[in-house]
Design a protein around this motif. Structure first.
Motif, PDB file in Angstrom:
ATOM      1  N   LEU A   1       1.019  -1.034   0.277  1.00 14.84           N
ATOM      2  CA  LEU A   1      -0.462   0.195  -0.181  1.00 14.84           C
ATOM      3  C   LEU A   1       0.939   1.240   0.154  1.00 14.84           C
ATOM      4  O   LEU A   1       0.561   2.146  -0.550  1.00 14.84           O
ATOM      5  N   LYS A   2       1.953   1.185   1.192  1.00 14.05           N
ATOM      6  CA  LYS A   2       2.749   2.662   0.530  1.00 14.05           C
ATOM      7  C   LYS A   2       3.108   2.712  -0.572  1.00 14.05           C
ATOM      8  O   LYS A   2       3.356   3.764  -0.728  1.00 14.05           O
ATOM      9  N   ASP A   3       3.669   1.584  -1.234  1.00 14.69           N
ATOM     10  CA  ASP A   3       4.378   2.350  -2.489  1.00 14.69           C
ATOM     11  C   ASP A   3       3.694   2.633  -3.574  1.00 14.69           C
ATOM     12  O   ASP A   3       3.602   3.359  -4.484  1.00 14.69           O
ATOM     13  N   THR A   4       1.915   2.191  -3.645  1.00 18.34           N
ATOM     14  CA  THR A   4       1.263   2.903  -3.844  1.00 18.34           C
ATOM     15  C   THR A   4       1.407   4.208  -3.748  1.00 18.34           C
ATOM     16  O   THR A   4       0.621   4.974  -5.276  1.00 18.34           O
ATOM     17  N   PHE A   5       1.324   4.758  -3.161  1.00 16.54           N
ATOM     18  CA  PHE A   5       1.096   5.953  -2.727  1.00 16.54           C
ATOM     19  C   PHE A   5       2.579   6.516  -2.554  1.00 16.54           C
ATOM     20  O   PHE A   5       2.080   8.116  -2.119  1.00 16.54           O
ATOM     21  N   THR A   6       3.185   6.146  -2.731  1.00 21.42           N
ATOM     22  CA  THR A   6       4.522   6.808  -2.776  1.00 21.42           C
ATOM     23  C   THR A   6       5.289   7.310  -4.358  1.00 21.42           C
ATOM     24  O   THR A   6       5.090   6.097  -5.207  1.00 21.42           O
ATOM     25  N   SER A   7       5.038   8.421  -4.312  1.00 24.09           N
ATOM     26  CA  SER A   7       6.164   8.560  -5.884  1.00 24.09           C
ATOM     27  C   SER A   7       7.123   8.757  -6.557  1.00 24.09           C
ATOM     28  O   SER A   7       7.959   8.432  -5.499  1.00 24.09           O
ATOM     29  N   GLU A   8       7.729   8.004  -7.548  1.00 24.01           N
ATOM     30  CA  GLU A   8       9.084   7.850  -7.740  1.00 24.01           C
ATOM     31  C   GLU A   8      10.065   9.196  -8.077  1.00 24.01           C
ATOM     32  O   GLU A   8       9.329  10.080  -8.073  1.00 24.01           O
ATOM     33  N   VAL A   9      11.253   8.297  -7.410  1.00 25.33           N
ATOM     34  CA  VAL A   9      12.101   8.879  -6.689  1.00 25.33           C
ATOM     35  C   VAL A   9      12.909   9.526  -8.035  1.00 25.33           C
ATOM     36  O   VAL A   9      13.259   9.099  -8.978  1.00 25.33           O
ATOM     37  N   ILE A  10      12.736  11.148  -8.981  1.00 22.99           N
ATOM     38  CA  ILE A  10      13.787  11.552  -9.052  1.00 22.99           C
ATOM     39  C   ILE A  10      14.858  11.955  -9.618  1.00 22.99           C
ATOM     40  O   ILE A  10      15.283  13.125  -8.402  1.00 22.99           O
ATOM     41  N   HIS A  11      15.817  11.516  -9.711  1.00 23.58           N
ATOM     42  CA  HIS A  11      17.262  11.207  -8.565  1.00 23.58           C
ATOM     43  C   HIS A  11      18.535  12.329  -8.369  1.00 23.58           C
ATOM     44  O   HIS A  11      18.455  13.112  -7.790  1.00 23.58           O
ATOM     45  N   GLU A  12      17.705  12.845  -9.883  1.00 23.62           N
ATOM     46  CA  GLU A  12      18.879  13.964 -10.132  1.00 23.62           C
ATOM     47  C   GLU A  12      18.732  15.459  -9.680  1.00 23.62           C
ATOM     48  O   GLU A  12      18.752  16.007  -9.248  1.00 23.62           O
ATOM     49  N   GLU A  13      17.203  15.030  -9.528  1.00 23.95           N
ATOM     50  CA  GLU A  13      16.207  16.160  -9.001  1.00 23.95           C
ATOM     51  C   GLU A  13      16.650  16.609  -7.223  1.00 23.95           C
ATOM     52  O   GLU A  13      16.926  16.944  -6.319  1.00 23.95           O
TER      53      GLU A  13
ATOM     54  N   ALA B   1      35.140  16.372 -11.721  1.00 23.07           N
ATOM     55  CA  ALA B   1      33.766  15.576 -10.406  1.00 23.07           C
ATOM     56  C   ALA B   1      32.816  15.577 -10.861  1.00 23.07           C
ATOM     57  O   ALA B   1      32.503  16.787 -11.489  1.00 23.07           O
ATOM     58  N   LEU B   2      32.174  14.962 -11.551  1.00 25.52           N
ATOM     59  CA  LEU B   2      30.613  14.925 -11.692  1.00 25.52           C
ATOM     60  C   LEU B   2      30.018  14.546 -11.181  1.00 25.52           C
ATOM     61  O   LEU B   2      29.451  13.754 -10.627  1.00 25.52           O
ATOM     62  N   THR B   3      27.853  14.990 -11.562  1.00 30.20           N
ATOM     63  CA  THR B   3      26.953  14.751 -11.048  1.00 30.20           C
ATOM     64  C   THR B   3      26.397  13.589 -12.287  1.00 30.20           C
ATOM     65  O   THR B   3      26.602  13.131 -13.162  1.00 30.20           O
ATOM     66  N   LEU B   4      25.501  13.427 -11.103  1.00 31.84           N
ATOM     67  CA  LEU B   4      23.993  12.258 -11.340  1.00 31.84           C
ATOM     68  C   LEU B   4      24.010  12.202 -13.031  1.00 31.84           C
ATOM     69  O   LEU B   4      23.891  11.163 -13.547  1.00 31.84           O
ATOM     70  N   ASP B   5      23.997  14.006 -13.068  1.00 34.32           N
ATOM     71  CA  ASP B   5      23.547  13.816 -14.887  1.00 34.32           C
ATOM     72  C   ASP B   5      24.297  13.388 -16.460  1.00 34.32           C
ATOM     73  O   ASP B   5      24.163  14.173 -16.643  1.00 34.32           O
ATOM     74  N   GLN B   6      25.798  13.279 -16.069  1.00 35.71           N
ATOM     75  CA  GLN B   6      26.820  13.666 -16.569  1.00 35.71           C
ATOM     76  C   GLN B   6      27.471  12.284 -16.205  1.00 35.71           C
ATOM     77  O   GLN B   6      28.427  12.060 -17.006  1.00 35.71           O
ATOM     78  N   VAL B   7      26.962  11.204 -15.624  1.00 35.20           N
ATOM     79  CA  VAL B   7      27.873   9.679 -15.736  1.00 35.20           C
ATOM     80  C   VAL B   7      26.912   8.812 -17.238  1.00 35.20           C
ATOM     81  O   VAL B   7      26.811   9.499 -17.587  1.00 35.20           O
ATOM     82  N   GLU B   8      28.010   8.393 -16.913  1.00 38.80           N
ATOM     83  CA  GLU B   8      27.855   7.210 -18.612  1.00 38.80           C
ATOM     84  C   GLU B   8      27.971   6.123 -17.188  1.00 38.80           C
ATOM     85  O   GLU B   8      28.872   5.482 -17.095  1.00 38.80           O
ATOM     86  N   LEU B   9      27.472   5.011 -18.008  1.00 37.12           N
ATOM     87  CA  LEU B   9      27.021   3.830 -17.448  1.00 37.12           C
ATOM     88  C   LEU B   9      28.851   2.196 -18.105  1.00 37.12           C
ATOM     89  O   LEU B   9      29.620   3.060 -19.053  1.00 37.12           O
ATOM     90  N   ASN B  10      29.428   1.924 -17.145  1.00 31.02           N
ATOM     91  CA  ASN B  10      30.342   0.837 -17.284  1.00 31.02           C
ATOM     92  C   ASN B  10      31.577   2.010 -17.464  1.00 31.02           C
ATOM     93  O   ASN B  10      32.814   1.415 -18.074  1.00 31.02           O
TER      94      ASN B  10
END
Length: 508
Positions: free
Chosen positions: A14-26, A326-335
Motif C-alpha cells: 500500500l505504501k508503494d501505491t502512494f509513493t511517487s518515483e524518486v527523480i534522482h537528479e532533482e 567531479a561529475l554529477t549524476l546527470d553527467q555520468v556514463e555506463l560501464n
C-alpha cells in the motif's frame, strides 16, 4: 495463515501505491541545498562561504569549485580533530553523538568518523526503504513474521567524553526502532558481547530457539557464523535448523567471491540482496530482483559526486589530484569506473570514501562496487581493479572445481630484480600445484584486461601463487584485532604490509 505477515506485506504494498518515483537528479540538487543551508553557520560552512554558494545559479558547479576534495586524513587533520578538543559546530551543527571506528582495510589505527543524529535518522530511513523494497522480491507473507539475524560488531559502545564509539554496524544496531526489536536476533544481550568468538558461540547455543527468516552482515563473517552453528548442532546445512531462512542481505563487500562457498552451507536457494552501508553512511541498496546492482540513496542525507577512475587523477596514496574532475549524476556514463565522493549530514564534505563504482542503470541510479582506490594495482601499467581480480577468481573456481573466497596480492620485485605479482589464494583445492594455478590466473587476466596483457609483455615478469587455507585470512584479521564486524580483507597490499603478512603466514 500468516495473519501478521499478510498485514505487514499489505502495508508495504500500500505504501508503494502512494509513493511517487524518486527523480534522482532533482533529489540530489535538493539534498545538496539542504546540506549547505544546514551547515552554513558551522566553522566549515563559514570558511568555504556556503552562503555565497547558495546564492549562485548552479549550486552543484559552484560547490565543486569552492570546496576541495577531502580524504579522512585531510578532513580529520584540518577539521574533525576539533571535536575531540571540546569544540562544536565544526563541519555540522552541534557535536556528533557517535564516532564510528573504522580502520577500513588499509589503515593500522582506527579512524574516528562522526555520526550525527541526522545520520542515524538517514540510516534508519534507508533501512526502511530496504524493507519496503522487499515487495519486489515476491516473498511469501509468512516471511514477514520471521526473525532477522543481524551479525555486526558489538553494540556495547564505548563512552569517550561526550560521545559513544563503536563500529557503524554496532551503532546502527543499538539504534534499531523499538517495534523491530522483537524480530532482531541475536538480541541485545548477545549483541553486546565484545569478543566475536564468544558472541558466535552464544549464537550457536541459542540457534534452535529462533526462527530465522533473514540474515544480514558481511559475507566472510556470516559464513563463519553459519559454519559454527552447523558444526555445533552436527548438521548437514543451515536449513536443517532454520528451515524458513529465505533472504540474505549482504553488505560491505561484493558477494561474488563468497557465493560458491556460501551456497555450500545452504539446503536450498535463498534470495541475496546487496546493500552498501559504510562508516560514513548508508550509500545504496538493491531494490529489485532483476539485477544485483544497488540504487543510490539519493534523497536521504548524502550528496554524491563521481570522479572518473583514471591513473592521472589518482595519487600514489590513493587520494585524488586537485585537477580531477567531479561529475554529477546527470553527467555520468555506463560501464565507467568512478571514484565515489560524498557530502553528508554527518559533516563529511566532498569526501573520498575510498570505493570505486560503476553505473549499470543511470535513470534508476543503480551501481555496483568495483573496487577500492587503494586496491587499484597499477604497478608497471597492469591496471588491475578489484572487480577484474574477482572475475579471475570466479574463473579459477570453475576451472579447478573449488572455492576461493579470500585472496590478497602484492606487486614487488623478485630476487632477479624483476617485477612480479605475488598472490595468496584462500582455497581448499586439491591435486593442483601452485604453478598450474598461476599460469591459469595469468591467462585469465590477459584475456580480460588489455593493459595487463601489455604489462606482461614488458615490465611485469610474471605471476607467483601460493594457495593457503581460507582460515588463514581470518587468523590474520584476528591477529590484527580486526575479527568480525565491518572488517574486510585487504585485496591489495603494499610491500611493507605484505612483508608482515608473509611473516605471519610463515610463522603461524
Amino acid at each position: 495463515m500468516a495473519i501478521l505477515g499478510n498485514i505487514i506485506k499489505g502495508v508495504i504494498e500500500l505504501k508503494d501505491t502512494f509513493t511517487s518515483e524518486v527523480i534522482h537528479e532533482e533529489a540530489q540538487e535538493q539534498v545538496l541545498k539542504e546540506l549547505l543551508e544546514t551547515a552554513k553557520s558551522t566553522q566549515f560552512g563559514k570558511f568555504y562561504d556556503f552562503e555565497s554558494i547558495l546564492e549562485t545559479s548552479n549550486l552543484q558547479q559552484s560547490f565543486a569549485k569552492h570546496v576541495p576534495y577531502f580524504d579522512y586524513n585531510k578532513i580529520n587533520k584540518k577539521w574533525w580533530h576539533k571535536y575531540h578538543e571540546g569544540e562544536s559546530n565544526i563541519t555540522w551543527p552541534g557535536k556528533p553523538s557517535y564516532f564510528a571506528l573504522s580502520s577500513g582495510t588499509t589503515g593500522k589505527t582506527s579512524k574516528r568518523i562522526p555520526v550525527t543524529d541526522a545520520m542515524i535518522d538517514a540510516i534508519r530511513n534507508a533501512g526502511i526503504k530496504q524493507v519496503f523494497a522487499l515487495k519486489n522480491f515476491d516473498l511469501p507473507a509468512d516471511f514477514f513474521e520471521k526473525e532477522i539475524m543481524m551479525l555486526g560488531s558489538s553494540t556495547d559502545l564505548e563512552e569517550n567524553n561526550d560521545h559513544l564509539e563503536g563500529e557503524i554496524s554496532g551503532i546502527s544496531a543499538s539504534n534499531i526502532p523499538s517495534w523491530f526489536r522483537g524480530y532482531y536476533k541475536p538480541g541485545e544481550e548477545i549483541s553486546q558481547i565484545e569478543d566475536w568468538d564468544e558472541r558466535v558461540q552464544r549464537i550457536a547455543e541459542r540457534a534452535k530457539d529462533w526462527d530465522i527468516g533473514a540474515l544480514s552482515g558481511i559475507p566472510s563473517w556470516i559464513e563463519l557464523m553459519l559454519q559454527k552453528v552447523i558444526n555445533y548442532h552436527n548438521l548437514n546445512n543451515i536449513h536443517e535448523i532454520w528451515p524458513n531462512l529465505q533472504v540474505y542481505t549482504s553488505g560491505g563487500v561484493a558477494f561474488g567471491p563468497y557465493e560458491k562457498s556460501f551456497n555450500a552451507l545452504l539446503g536450498k536457494p535463498i534470495t541475496v540482496i546487496d546493500t552498501y552501508l559504510a562508516s560514513e553512511g548508508y550509500i545504496a541498496t538493491q531494490v529489485r530482483p532483476e539485477t544485483d546492482a544497488m540504487q543510490l540513496n539519493t534523497d536521504n542525507g548524502i550528496y554524491f559526486e563521481f570522479v572518473p577512475f583514471k591513473p592521472e587523477y589518482i595519487n600514489e596514496d590513493g587520494s585524488l589530484t586537485d585537477e580531477a574532475p567531479a561529475l554529477t549524476l546527470d553527467q555520468v556514463e555506463l560501464n565507467q569506473d568512478y571514484v565515489l565522493i560524498i557530502s553528508t549530514v554527518s559533516g563529511a564534505w566532498r569526501y573520498l570514501i575510498g570505493d570505486t563504482i560503476e553505473f549499470t542503470n543511470i535513470e534508476r541510479a543503480e551501481i555496483k562496487i568495483t573496487g577500492r582506490t587503494k586496491f587499484f594495482l597499477n604497478t608497471v601499467g597492469s591496471q588491475l581493479s578489484v572487480n577484474k581480480m574477482d572475475a579471475a577468481m570466479r574463473e579459477l573456481e570453475e576451472q579447478f572445481d573449488t572455492t576461493i573466497p579470500e585472496y590478497t596480492i602484492c606487486a614487488k620485485r623478485g630476487d632477479d630484480d624483476e617485477f612480479y605479482h605475488y598472490w595468496y589464494l584462500g582455497s581448499d583445492v586439491k591435486g593442483v600445484d601452485n604453478s598450474t594455478i598461476a599460469e591459469a590466473l595469468d591467462e585469465s587476466l590477459k584475456s580480460a584486461n588489455k593493459n595487463y596483457k601489455v604489462a606482461r609483455s614488458k615490465a611485469l615478469k610474471g605471476v607467483k601463487v601460493k594457495v593457503i587455507a581460507p582460515e588463514r585470512f581470518h587468523d590474520w584479521s584476528e591477529w590484527n584485532k580486526k575479527k568480525g564486524g565491518q572488517v574486510k580483507m585487504e585485496r591489495v597490499m603494499g610491500e611493507e604490509k605484505f612483508a608482515d603478512w608473509e611473516a605471519f603466514i610463515k610463522e603461524s
